[in-house]
Design an enzyme around this catalytic site. Structure first.
Site, PDB file in Angstrom:
ATOM      1  N   ASP A  46       0.852  -1.180   0.000  1.00 39.81           N
ATOM      2  CA  ASP A  46       0.000   0.000   0.000  1.00 39.81           C
ATOM      3  C   ASP A  46       0.902   1.249   0.000  1.00 39.81           C
ATOM      4  OD1 ASP A  46      -3.007   0.911   0.501  1.00 39.81           O
ATOM      5  OD2 ASP A  46      -1.793   2.046   1.911  1.00 39.81           O
ATOM      6  N   HIS A  66      -7.043  -6.574  -0.981  1.00 40.67           N
ATOM      7  CA  HIS A  66      -5.979  -5.580  -0.832  1.00 40.67           C
ATOM      8  C   HIS A  66      -4.985  -5.913   0.266  1.00 40.67           C
ATOM      9  CE1 HIS A  66      -4.037  -1.706  -1.137  1.00 40.67           C
ATOM     10  NE2 HIS A  66      -4.223  -1.495   0.154  1.00 40.67           N
TER      11      HIS A  66
END
Length: 331
Positions: free
Chosen positions: A109, A308
Site C-alpha cells: 500500500d 488488498h
C-alpha cells in the site's frame, strides 16, 4: 499479542522517534540480506507479523517500523512533516542507526509508494525492492489529486482526504467500526452479486463507512485479538498524521519532477518483485501493466481470490513468493 510485536526498539532518527520491531539473526552474523518491511494505510508494523516470523525464522534479519505518524512512533504536527523526503529520510536514518549499508525493502500500500520512490533518494542503500498491491507507475501527467478528482469525482477517498479536519471526525467517531470497515477480505460470490453503488463506483470509502456494516460486503479479515491491536493504535494516535501522507501527494509529485529524464522517471535497475491480487478494488492488478519497462529485473506474482490486504489474507502465499524471490537473487 504476537511475541514479535511486544518489545520494539525506539530509535531517534531524522527528528522523530520510531518504534522498530525486529526478528531473526543479527545482520552482522549472517550473509543473508536484511529486510525492511514498510506498512501502508491504515496499518502499522503489526501487519507484517506473519512475514517477520517466516523470514526471521528462515535466517533473515527482519525489521518493521511503525512509520512516522503511526502506532508507537512519533506523530509530529503539521502536514509539512510528512513529505516523501521525510518518510525516506526516516528509513535512511534507521539504516545508519543499525549500521546496515544495503537492505531489501518490502512495502505494501503506501509502503509500496515509498518503496518505488526509494531509488530517487537512496539508491545506493537498496539491494532489492518488493512491492505488494501498489505498482510502480509512470510519472503522472498532472497533479494526481486533480486527476483523481476528474476521474472519480469529489467523493473519491484520496480527494476527500485532502482537507485537514474534514475526514478525521468520520474516521475517529468509532475507531472500532473504522478498523472493522477497512480490515476486510472480499466475500467472493456474495460481493460479485452485489449491485454497484454510488460509493463503490466513486471509491467513496468514507461514504461507505458511514452507511454501516450491512453495506460493506466482504468478511472480517482479522480475529478479535488482532483487530484490537489496530483499534488500540488508532484510538491512541488518531488518523490526522496518517492522512497527512495523502495530503503531500501533490508535493511529492512536484518533487518527483526534478528526477525526470526526457519527461520520464529513470528505470529502476534493482531486482524487484511485484505481487498483485485479483480482488483488490482499490489497486487493481492492471495498474502493474507495463512495469517491466520501468523496473528490471522484475518478478511478477499474482494472487487469486485475494483482496488488498494480501500479506494478512494470504500470508503463506506471500511469504513463499518473497522467500523464493530472495533465494533467486540474494544467495
Amino acid at each position: 499479542m504476537h511475541p514479535i510485536y511486544q518489545s520494539p526498539d525506539f530509535v531517534e532518527t531524522n527528528g522523530v522517534e520510531l518504534a522498530v520491531y525486529r526478528h531473526g539473526p543479527d545482520h552482522k552474523a549472517t550473509d543473508k540480506p536484511a529486510i525492511f518491511f514498510l506498512h501502508g494505510f491504515p496499518e502499522i508494523a503489526y501487519s507484517w507479523r506473519a512475514q517477520m516470523e517466516a523470514l526471521g525464522d528462515a535466517g533473515y534479519p527482519v525489521f518493521a517500523p511503525d512509520q512516522r505518524g503511526y502506532g508507537r512512533s512519533d506523530k509530529p504536527e503539521g502536514v509539512e512533516n510528512y513529505t516523501m523526503a521525510h518518510l525516506i529520510g526516516d528509513l535512511e536514518g534507521l539504516l545508519d542507526h543499525y549500521g546496515i549499508e544495503q537492505v531489501v525493502f518490502v512495502g505494501h500500500d503506501w509502503g509500496a509508494i515509498i518503496l518505488w520512490s526509494l531509488p530517487l533518494y537512496i539508491n545506493d542503500r537498496i539491494l532489492g525492492l518488493g512491492g505488494l498491491n501498489v505498482a510502480h507507475v509512470a510519472h503522472y501527467r498532472d497533479d494526481p489529486i486533480k486527476l483523481f478528482r476528474g476521474k472519480f469525482g469529489p467523493d473519491m477517498y484520496i480527494v476527500r482526504f485532502q482537507e485537514e479536519g474534514a475526514c478525521e471526525p468520520i474516521l475517529e467517531a468509532d475507531v472500532r467500526e473504522t478498523v472493522r470497515f477497512f480490515m476486510r477480505a472480499p466475500g467472493g460470490k456474495r460481493d460479485a452479486d452485489r449491485k454497484p453503488s454510488k460509493q463503490t463506483e466513486s471509491l467513496d470509502m468514507l461514504g461507505m463507512l458511514q452507511k454501516g456494516e450491512e453495506h460493506w460486503g466482504g468478511n472480517l479479515l482479522l480475529g478479535e485479538d488482532e483487530m484490537q491491536i489496530y483499534i488500540d493504535a488508532f484510538e491512541a494516535g488518531g488518523y490526522t498524521a496518517p492522512l497527512h501522507w495523502y495530503r503531500n501527494m501533490g508535493n511529492n509529485w512536484l518533487a518527483e519532477k526534478k528526477h525526470l529524464i526526457d519527461g520520464v522517471l529513470p528505470v529502476i535497475e534493482k531486482p524487484s518483485l511485484m505481487i498483485t491480487a485479483d480482488m483488490d478494488r482499490a489497486c487493481p492488478p492492471y495498474l502493474a501493466k507495463g512495469m517491466e519497462e520501468r523496473v528490471t529485473p522484475l518478478t511478477m506474482v499474482h494472487l487469486e481470490n485475494c483482496g488488498h490486504w494480501s500479506q494478512q489474507q494470504m500470508p503463506d502465499a506471500v511469504n513463499g513468493a518473497i522467500i523464493e524471490w530472495l533465494e533467486e537473487h540474494f544467495k
